[in-house]
Design an enzyme around this catalytic site. Sequence first.
Site, mmCIF file in Angstrom:
data_model
loop_
_atom_site.group_PDB
_atom_site.id
_atom_site.type_symbol
_atom_site.label_atom_id
_atom_site.label_comp_id
_atom_site.label_asym_id
_atom_site.label_seq_id
_atom_site.Cartn_x
_atom_site.Cartn_y
_atom_site.Cartn_z
ATOM 1 N N ASP A 1 10.005 44.715 7.340
ATOM 2 C CA ASP A 1 11.400 43.806 7.091
ATOM 3 C C ASP A 1 10.964 41.831 7.289
ATOM 4 O OD1 ASP A 1 13.724 41.819 6.739
ATOM 5 O OD2 ASP A 1 14.998 42.748 8.767
ATOM 6 N N GLU B 1 8.582 38.386 3.562
ATOM 7 C CA GLU B 1 8.133 37.701 2.332
ATOM 8 C C GLU B 1 6.978 36.743 2.108
ATOM 9 O OE1 GLU B 1 11.621 39.295 2.266
ATOM 10 O OE2 GLU B 1 11.148 37.612 4.227
ATOM 11 N N ASP C 1 19.958 40.772 2.437
ATOM 12 C CA ASP C 1 21.491 41.031 2.801
ATOM 13 C C ASP C 1 22.303 40.246 2.238
ATOM 14 O OD1 ASP C 1 19.302 41.460 4.988
ATOM 15 O OD2 ASP C 1 19.049 39.251 5.925
#
Length: 919
Positions: free
Chosen positions: A510, A513, A586
Site C-alpha cells: 500500500d 505512489e 480508497d
Amino acid sequence: VKRQDFKICEQSSFCKRNRAYADRLTANHSLVSPYSVIQGSIIIKDGIISGDLINSENNILFIFELYLLDIGAARVRINEKKPLKPRYDKVKDWALVQDPLITLEYTLIPSTKPGVTSLSFGKERKQMVSIYHSPFRVEFLVNDMPIITLNDRGFLNFEHLRKKEVPGLVDQSNSENNKVIEENDIDKDLWKESFNGKEDPKPNGPESIGLDISFPGFGHVYGIPEHASTFSLKETRGGDGAYTDPYRLYNLDVFEYEIDNPMALYGSIPFMMAHRKGASAAILWLNAAETWIDVTKNKEDKHRLSSLLGFGKLTPTSTNTHWFSESGIIDVFAFLGPTASDIFRQYDLLTGFTALPQSFAIAYHQCRWNYLNQDDVAEVDEGFDKHDIPYDVIWLDIEHTDGKKYFTWDNVKFSSPEKMQNTIGIKGRKMVTIVDPHIKIDNDYYVHKEAGDLDLFIKESDGRVFNGWCWPGSSSWPDFTNPSAQEWWIKKFAFDQYKGSTEFLFIWNDMNEPSVFSGPEITMPKDLIHYGGWEHRNLHNLYGLTYHSATAKGLINRSNPPRRPFVLSRAFFVGSQRYGAIWTGDNFAKWDHLAISTPMLLTIGISGLPFSGADVGGFFGNPEPELLVRWYQAGAFQPFFRGHAHIDTKRREPWLFGDPYTGYIRDIIRERYALLPLWYTLFHEASTTGMPIIRPIFTVYPEEEETYAMDDQFFVGNSLLVKPIVNQGQTSTEVYFPGNEIYYDYFTLKKIHGTGKVQIEAPLNKIPVFLRGGSIVPKRQRIRRSSAAMRTDPFTLLIALDKNGKATGSLYLDDGETYDYEKGHFVHLQFNFEARILTSESLSLLKNDKNLYAKSINSVRVERIIVLGLDVKPTNIFANFIEGTKFSKRELQFGFAATTSADVIIIKGTDLLITEEWS
C-alpha cells in the site's frame, strides 16, 4: 477528497505552457509546427528510419527514430541531438520485457509527392507509415486507411535543456539572434514553482515534451487509467459534458476520490485505445513523469474518411488527443491491430503478459483495517465456517506491526503469528500482511539501520537522506530503482528474515505512489534524487512498479522450489501486470462509487492490467445492507474479489447483517466459488494472449456501435454477460443483449427472448447474469470452505447452445501454486458441441504418463452435463471414451428440467475423466 491538496492544470506550469502552445496554433491557422526534417538526413536501415529535426523558432536540433516492429506495431522516439546533459530514458528498462524485435519485412514506396517518405511493412505489407518532412508529421495506415497520426495539428513541443537566463545577460539559446533578456521575458515558473506553500526548485529548468496524436475516424477512445470516469473518454476542451481539465497521470494518494473527474489517482498507464467498425488502434506514451492528456473530437474530414468508411454524405467523428509530460523524451508505440485482441497481444508482447496467480488469489478475500488480534482472526475464520460461507484469505493491516515497523509483529496482539497462519493454512486458507515502502526512522529498527548502512534511501538534492511523514511518523523511503535496493528488499522476505512468516503468508503493498503526508500533493518532492542522479520528477509514476516488482520477487525466492507470489499493489504503471493484482483504492460506501467501479475496472483491464478489483462495500463509510448485497454481487464478477473497510467503520462480516442479507451474500460468494474453474481458465488466457478477463461489449461484438460507450455491463470472458445493479431500491434494469444471439438467464436457465434492450427483473437476491449462446462454462458445484478444499471435486459442464446448435469452451487446470505448468504439467481441455456431439479434446503438451499434474488428478471427473437450447429431446445419450487401451461406449442417464422458455437436459453420473479425451 481534499480537492485543494491536488493541482489542476492552471497550477502546473508545464501544463499551462503546453495548452497555451496548442491554443496559439489553433487560433492562428497561418501558423504551422516549426519542426521539420532536415533535408537529406533520413536514413533507412534494418527496419529503422532515422533523421534530424530542426525547430525553426530556435534552431535546436533533434533526432527522430522510427522502428518497424515485428509485432504489428511501430515505435517513434524523439530526443535532443546534443542536450546539455542526458535526458531521462530509463522507463523502458522497467516497463518493457525486452527490446522489441524489429521487422525486416518492409518496402520503400516510391513517393508521388516531394517531402514524403513512405514504407509498407508486415508480412502482407498491409501496414504503412508515411513521414511528412515539413512540417514534421507521421501517419500510420492499415489497409490504406489512416488510423493514427502524430503531430497532425502541430502541437509537437520539445523544451530543450538550457542554461538559466539571468536578466541583463545575452540569451545563448539562439546564437544567430542574440538578444538581451529583459526582466519581463522571464517566466518565473520555468525554474521554480510552488504549490500550497511547497517549493519545487526545478534545477533543470523547463524540460517538458508535448505531442498531439490523432485517431482519424474513431469516435471513441479508452484507457489512460486511473480515473474515476467513464469508459469512453470524455472531451476536455469543450463538447457535451466535457471536463475543463485534461486527464492527469500522476500517482497520488487520493482518498474518498470524486466521481466523474479526470484528476489523477493511484496508478498510471499511459495507454490509449481507439475502436471503430473494422479497426482498432492504440498508442503507448512511454513516460513516467507527470503527464496530462487533452481529448477533443471533431467532424473535420481531412483524410476523405467519409468515402473510405462508407459514410456517404455523413462525416465520421475523429478523436484528437494532446499528450504532454514534464520531462524525459518522446517514446511512443503505435499498435496497429487491426482487431482489439491483436492489440492486447501486441501490448503484452511488449510489456509482459499477466502473471498467472496462485489459485487462491482469485477466490474471496476478507480484509479490514484492522483485525484486532489473534483471537479476532480466529473468530472471523470460525464465523465463515459457522455460516457456511467460503473464503480463502484473511488480511492484516498496519496495526498488526510493532509500531508501524514492517516485517515485525505486535508481540501482545499477535504473539504467535506462525501458529495463527498454520491454523488457517490447515483449512487451505492464507493470510496477507501489509508491507509499505516508508521505513520508520528508529535506530533500533533493523530494517532502517540496514538500508541506511547500505546507502539505499532516496536523497535530498543536497545528499541528505529524505525524511518525510507517513503512518509511522518520520520515515525514509528505499530507492527501488537502485539494483542494490532491489536485491536487499528481495532478501527481506526470506522466512529467516521476516520472522513469523510462513508459506501461508502473502503481501499487500500500500502507500506506494509513494504517499508522503508531509509532501507536496501528499507525495514526494520532485527534486529528490534517485540512483544515477535522476530527479524524482522523471520517474515518479514508476516508483510503485519498482516496489511491487521487488516484493513479488522476494516471495518467489523465499521458497525452493519457487512458488507463485501474491502481492496486491495500490500504485501501478506499465508492466505491473507481471507482478500481481491492484485495486481501485480508497473508495466510499456510496451507490455512485459502486457504479463507477465497473468503468474503472474495464479501463484498467483493457490497459493491460486485468487482475484488478474494487473494495466490496466501500472502504470509507458504513453501507446499508442493500448496498452491501449489491456490492458483493458486483464484486463476485470482478477479477479481484475482496471485502475491506476503514478502521472507523462498523464491523461488516457477512453474517452480521442477518437474513435475508446474509443469505444473499452467502449465495453470491458461493457462486463465485462454483465458477472458479472459469475464472482460472480466463486468467490462463490472459497470461498467454493478453485478453482482459472482464471485457467491454465491443471486444466480443466489435461491429455493434451501440455498445462503444457502454460501461454499465460487461462480459466475463466471452461467456457471461453481467449487468450489476447500482441504484438504491432498483428491482429491474434494462439489459442490452448484443449480437442477435440467444441468451440464457444464468440462474434460472430460462431463454431470453429478444435482442437489443430488454427489461429484466432484478430483485435484491439476484444480479442479472446471462449465458451467451455458444458458450460452454465449466463449474464445480460442491462448494467447500476454501478453494483448496475443492481441488479434487468433480466438474459440471454448462452448455448454452447458440441459434445454430453449437457451443465451445475450455478448461485450464494446474497445481495452482508452482511454476510446474511452464514445463507442461497442466490439463487444458477444449470442449466443442456440434451436430448433437460434445467432444473433449486435450490441448496439453505432455501425455498423461509424463504429466505430473494430470497424474495427481487422474480420478477427477465430469459428473454432470447441462445442455440448454437443444432443438429436440434426445432418446438416448452415449459416452465414447478410452478405457485402458480399449474403446468403450456407455449409455448415460438423463432427465429434463422444464422452464417456461426452454427445455434443459441434465445428464447425470457421466463419470468422464477430466484428464482424458472423450465424446
